[in-house]
Scaffold this active site. Sequence first.
Site, short mmCIF file in Angstrom:
data_model
loop_
_atom_site.label_atom_id
_atom_site.label_comp_id
_atom_site.label_asym_id
_atom_site.label_seq_id
_atom_site.Cartn_x
_atom_site.Cartn_y
_atom_site.Cartn_z
N GLY A 1 0.81 -1.22 0.00
CA GLY A 1 0.00 0.00 0.00
C GLY A 1 0.84 1.27 0.00
O GLY A 1 0.39 2.32 -0.47
N GLU B 1 1.75 1.79 -3.54
CA GLU B 1 0.51 2.20 -4.23
C GLU B 1 0.16 3.66 -3.94
O GLU B 1 -0.29 4.39 -4.81
CB GLU B 1 -0.64 1.26 -3.80
CG GLU B 1 -0.41 -0.15 -4.34
CD GLU B 1 -1.35 -1.19 -3.72
OE1 GLU B 1 -1.40 -1.27 -2.48
OE2 GLU B 1 -2.03 -1.88 -4.47
N1 CAA Z 1 1.90 -3.98 8.93
C1 CAA Z 1 2.02 -4.09 10.26
N2 CAA Z 1 3.20 -4.05 10.89
C2 CAA Z 1 4.30 -3.90 10.15
C3 CAA Z 1 4.25 -3.78 8.75
C4 CAA Z 1 2.97 -3.81 8.13
N3 CAA Z 1 2.81 -3.66 6.80
N4 CAA Z 1 5.51 -3.64 8.28
C5 CAA Z 1 6.32 -3.68 9.35
N5 CAA Z 1 5.61 -3.84 10.47
C6 CAA Z 1 6.10 -3.90 11.86
C7 CAA Z 1 6.79 -5.23 12.16
O1 CAA Z 1 5.86 -6.24 12.48
C8 CAA Z 1 7.67 -4.83 13.32
O2 CAA Z 1 6.87 -4.79 14.47
P1 CAA Z 1 7.48 -5.35 15.89
O3 CAA Z 1 8.62 -4.41 16.18
O4 CAA Z 1 6.34 -5.22 16.84
O5 CAA Z 1 7.94 -6.73 15.64
C9 CAA Z 1 8.06 -3.40 12.98
O6 CAA Z 1 7.10 -2.93 12.04
C10 CAA Z 1 9.43 -3.28 12.36
O7 CAA Z 1 9.47 -4.16 11.24
P2 CAA Z 1 10.55 -5.32 11.07
O8 CAA Z 1 11.07 -5.79 12.40
O9 CAA Z 1 9.97 -6.36 10.17
O10 CAA Z 1 11.71 -4.51 10.33
P3 CAA Z 1 12.81 -5.09 9.34
O11 CAA Z 1 13.80 -3.99 9.15
O12 CAA Z 1 13.31 -6.41 9.81
O13 CAA Z 1 12.03 -5.35 7.96
C11 CAA Z 1 10.48 -4.80 6.20
C12 CAA Z 1 11.47 -4.26 7.25
C13 CAA Z 1 11.25 -5.60 5.14
C14 CAA Z 1 9.81 -3.60 5.56
C15 CAA Z 1 9.44 -5.74 6.89
O14 CAA Z 1 8.91 -5.05 8.01
C16 CAA Z 1 8.30 -6.12 6.01
O15 CAA Z 1 8.46 -6.98 5.15
N6 CAA Z 1 7.11 -5.52 6.21
C17 CAA Z 1 5.90 -5.89 5.54
C18 CAA Z 1 5.85 -5.30 4.15
C19 CAA Z 1 4.61 -5.79 3.41
O16 CAA Z 1 4.41 -6.97 3.22
N7 CAA Z 1 3.78 -4.84 2.95
C20 CAA Z 1 2.59 -5.14 2.20
C21 CAA Z 1 1.40 -5.18 3.09
S1 CAA Z 1 -0.03 -5.77 2.22
C22 CAA Z 1 -0.68 -4.41 1.45
O17 CAA Z 1 -0.13 -3.32 1.50
C23 CAA Z 1 -1.97 -4.65 0.72
C24 CAA Z 1 -2.41 -3.55 -0.17
O18 CAA Z 1 -2.15 -3.53 -1.34
C25 CAA Z 1 -3.22 -2.47 0.36
#
Ligand code: CAA
Length: 261
Positions: free
Chosen positions: A112, A115
């Site tokens: 998102g 996006e």
């Molecule tokens: N939603 C909720 N929480 C999230 C998040 C998300 N999209 N992205 C990161 N966080 C949270 C993590 O769970 C973590 O929380 P805690 O400290 O409580 O564990 C905190 O943010 C820090 O993140 P990481 O520890 O994972 O940080 P990192 O440096 O190891 O990794 C990252 C960074 C690669 C961005 C990883 O956080 C990640 O892969 N995030 C998810 C990205 C993702 O998949 N986004 C797509 C969502 S689906 C969507 O967006 C649908 C749509 O089209 C509308």
Amino acid sequence: MNYQNIAVTREENLAFVTFNRPKVLNALSYDTMVELSAAIDELGSDPNVRCIVLTGAGEKAFVAGADINELRAIPDAARGAEFAAWGQAILFKMENLSKPFIAAINGYALGGGCELAMACDIRIAADTARLGQPEINLGLIPGYGGTQRLPRLVGKGRAKWLILSGDMISAQEALRIGLVDMVVPAAELMNKARELARKIASKGPLAVAYAKSCVNVGAEVDLVTACAYEASHFGLACGTEDRIEGTTAFLEKRPARFQGK
Ligand code: CAA
């Protein structure tokens, strides 16, 4: 509105919307989207605001996507479709607003977040930013317009590469494929965004609105229809006092003072 998940600040005729949940990498919760929608309405109806910059709080993320806790809790297919359509409507509201949006991508712009950046008019990325559509890793697909705006920006093949693999790419790679428009050193990102926003804000706001609309509408229709749309908006621009001021100022060798009339 009293914003909790975003910060809205103003500098002269610019507005800055900062996604402000750095502990979760500025993930877009339902409440964040409600606030974004309210901010678009507020800034859209304020004649003093000429250009809006979106960015993320902290050094790590622009927006790391929709909030995965909330995605996990979607109960069924119908509610999933509602979720996507609702988010899409907010992004359409940005795209259709007469004022330009600049995405200042300061870190992760994923799902998102990517996006959201794509619904902005211009994307400037820090050299440390990373972009992608990783929804496939969650058993999902992009839901805020990613399957549609990404191929329009980078072509179908590259869009499918990113959406089907979930690969994250660097800012430089995003620049190469046309996903972002500029890459600058991270320390210079906000100054660059501010400089461009100020430049746009100094132009006639009606001409800016007509130009934005022509590019957006024209990209979705055939060339003849698009050029007719452009001609009608060129005509609208000719009907403004700003056109008289702009052309007169040029001939008098002085800066134009546009009034938005
Ligand atoms: N939603 C909720 N929480 C999230 C998040 C998300 N999209 N992205 C990161 N966080 C949270 C993590 O769970 C973590 O929380 P805690 O400290 O409580 O564990 C905190 O943010 C820090 O993140 P990481 O520890 O994972 O940080 P990192 O440096 O190891 O990794 C990252 C960074 C690669 C961005 C990883 O956080 C990640 O892969 N995030 C998810 C990205 C993702 O998949 N986004 C797509 C969502 S689906 C969507 O967006 C649908 C749509 O089209 C509308």
